[in-house]
Write an enzyme that holds these catalytic residues in place. Structure first.
Site, PDB file in Angstrom:
ATOM      1  N   HIS A 161     -25.556 135.094 -48.389  1.00  0.00           N
ATOM      2  CA  HIS A 161     -25.640 133.704 -47.920  1.00  0.00           C
ATOM      3  C   HIS A 161     -24.272 133.162 -47.469  1.00  0.00           C
ATOM      4  CE1 HIS A 161     -27.660 129.842 -47.582  1.00  0.00           C
ATOM      5  NE2 HIS A 161     -26.558 129.300 -48.058  1.00  0.00           N
ATOM      6  N   HIS A 188     -25.436 124.165 -55.795  1.00  0.00           N
ATOM      7  CA  HIS A 188     -23.994 123.947 -55.685  1.00  0.00           C
ATOM      8  C   HIS A 188     -23.607 122.521 -56.049  1.00  0.00           C
ATOM      9  CE1 HIS A 188     -25.467 123.122 -51.642  1.00  0.00           C
ATOM     10  NE2 HIS A 188     -24.466 122.294 -51.501  1.00  0.00           N
ATOM     11  N   ASP A 206     -20.647 113.395 -50.385  1.00  0.00           N
ATOM     12  CA  ASP A 206     -22.070 113.092 -50.307  1.00  0.00           C
ATOM     13  C   ASP A 206     -22.628 113.912 -49.144  1.00  0.00           C
ATOM     14  OD1 ASP A 206     -21.679 111.243 -52.313  1.00  0.00           O
ATOM     15  OD2 ASP A 206     -22.739 109.613 -51.287  1.00  0.00           O
ATOM     16  N   HIS A 218     -26.999 120.083 -56.591  1.00  0.00           N
ATOM     17  CA  HIS A 218     -28.339 120.167 -56.013  1.00  0.00           C
ATOM     18  C   HIS A 218     -28.553 121.600 -55.538  1.00  0.00           C
ATOM     19  CE1 HIS A 218     -25.708 119.449 -52.619  1.00  0.00           C
ATOM     20  NE2 HIS A 218     -26.599 120.030 -51.865  1.00  0.00           N
TER      21      HIS A 218
HETATM   22 FE   LIG Z   1     -25.865 121.070 -50.070  1.00  0.00          FE
END
Ligand SMILES: [Fe+2]
Length: 391
Positions: free
Chosen positions: A267, A304, A310, A340
């Site tokens: 990834h 992560h 934000d 998240h």
């Molecule tokens: Fe993200």
């Protein structure tokens, strides 16, 4: 724009006499940013670009903040932003801080009886639905699906849609940035040329064409955004009266479909998707691409901790593999401070998948975002619990 462009006629030397065919001289204007240190262009006007005739009303445009200290992950149902006839009326600020405004717009009509300029901010308009033309004093930029329109502060423009829409056929995401919007520095060499490893090159950046020169005097309304207010000034000459210009500071277009994705055996992190940079946020483009090809690869992103930013994602089209129940026009906000990651089941679902056909635009801000009153009306109210198995 970090490369030179020119349209129309120019005098051989800058800052010298440039005679009109019928007598008199054209009026030169330096159009720069960052004082005299940033990119600039030189424009040649038929009339003085300074002829203010009247100053009319000013309207406060300050976004109305509803949540100033946000710690909830949010999902906003963006296509519920109602359409409005006028382009400026349709612009709905959703996520804001002192650096930028992120909003959505569904304008029905072209701008016909006024011109607009943002003196506070560079504007980035992303065209999700609709086609038309951005007419500017530098020339015209046709636009359509997937286009990013980059409009440096101070550019006077009118936006025209091909089909003045009776419904909500035109859909735009917009960002107003108090810091200039550039292509990432690491994509460019010492001379400003985009490098071979850049995911786009100069050929992908569309410059203004078809310079309009209106030798007209009369009353011309320009709405100017400055200090968060919209001021209406009447000028005595047509704002598109340029016979020629050259330089580096001008609006341009880049289409998200021209972003060449960088992929790997495992990834790849979001910076491989970066498209624009500013001092206070980055913009990334997620485009159709082949997935990671290590035999044990997990194509879905890992959880992560975005402790320093934000993260905002605007979902454009396709299948969004890392989330459940995401539709075009949705916006997710993952605030800094809480990690998240993929929705329950998304990691397992991604294993063995070969490609994604998603399009999405990400705006990661370095300072926290506040939610406006309009944003709360679009909030689904439950997304922050969407990582629970029972959700
Ligand atoms: Fe993200």
């Amino acid at each position: 724009m970090p490369f030179y462009h020119t349209l129309g006629q120019l005098p051989h030397k800058r800052h010298t006499q440039f005679a009109k065919p019928g007598g008199g001289l054209y009026y030169e204007q330096l159009f720069g940013t960052i004082g005299f240190d940033g990119m600039s262009s030189l424009l040649y006007h038929v009339h003085r670009p300074t002829m203010v005739r009247h100053v009319l009303e000013s309207v406060d445009m300050t976004p109305r903040v509803a949540v100033d200290k946000n710690m909830l992950s949010r999902k906003l149902l963006g296509f519920q932003v109602p359409p409005a006839d006028d382009f400026l009326d349709s612009r709905t600020p959703l996520l804001v801080n002192n650096d930028l405004i992120v909003g959505l717009a569904s304008p029905r009509q072209s701008m016909a009886d006024y011109f607009y300029k943002n003196a506070d901010a560079d504007e980035l308009l992303f065209v999700h639905r609709g086609t038309g033309r951005l007419r500017t004093l530098f020339g015209t930029l046709p636009f359509g699906y997937g286009d990013y329109l980059v409009i440096p502060r101070g550019v006077i423009y009118q936006i025209e849609f091909d089909t003045p829409a009776p419904g909500d056929e035109n859909r735009l995401l917009y960002v107003e940035s108090h810091a200039p919007i550039y292509t990432p520095k690491r994509y460019r060499n010492h001379f400003g040329q985009l490098l071979e490893q850049s995911p786009f090159c100069e050929r992908d950046l569309r410059r203004p064409q078809d310079l309009e020169t209106h030798d007209e005097t009369g009353d011309f309304l320009i709405k100017i955004k400055k200090q968060g207010a919209l001021h209406s000034l009447v000028y005595a000459s047509h704002p598109f009266d340029v016979v020629g210009w050259d330089g580096y500071n001008y609006p341009y277009v880049f289409n998200i479909q021209d972003f060449e994705p960088i992929t790997g055996r495992v990834h790849q992190p979001p910076p491989v998707h970066q498209t624009f940079q500013t001092e206070s946020f980055v913009v990334c483009s997620f485009v159709p691409r082949l997935f990671d090809y290590h035999p044990l690869a997990i194509p879905a992103p890992y959880n992560h901790s975005n402790i320093d930013s934000d993260e905002v994602i605007y979902y454009v089209d396709g299948d969004f593999m890392s989330r459940n129940d995401i539709k075009p026009g949705h916006i997710t906000l993952h605030p800094g401070g809480i990690p998240h990651g993929p929705a329950p089941g998304a990691m397992e679902r991604s294993i063995g998948k070969k490609e994604t056909v998603e399009y999405a635009v990400m705006v990661d801000t370095f300072r926290p975002l506040m939610l406006t009153e309009q944003a709360l009306k679009l909030d689904d109210g439950v997304y922050y619990q969407s990582w629970l198995d029972v959700y």
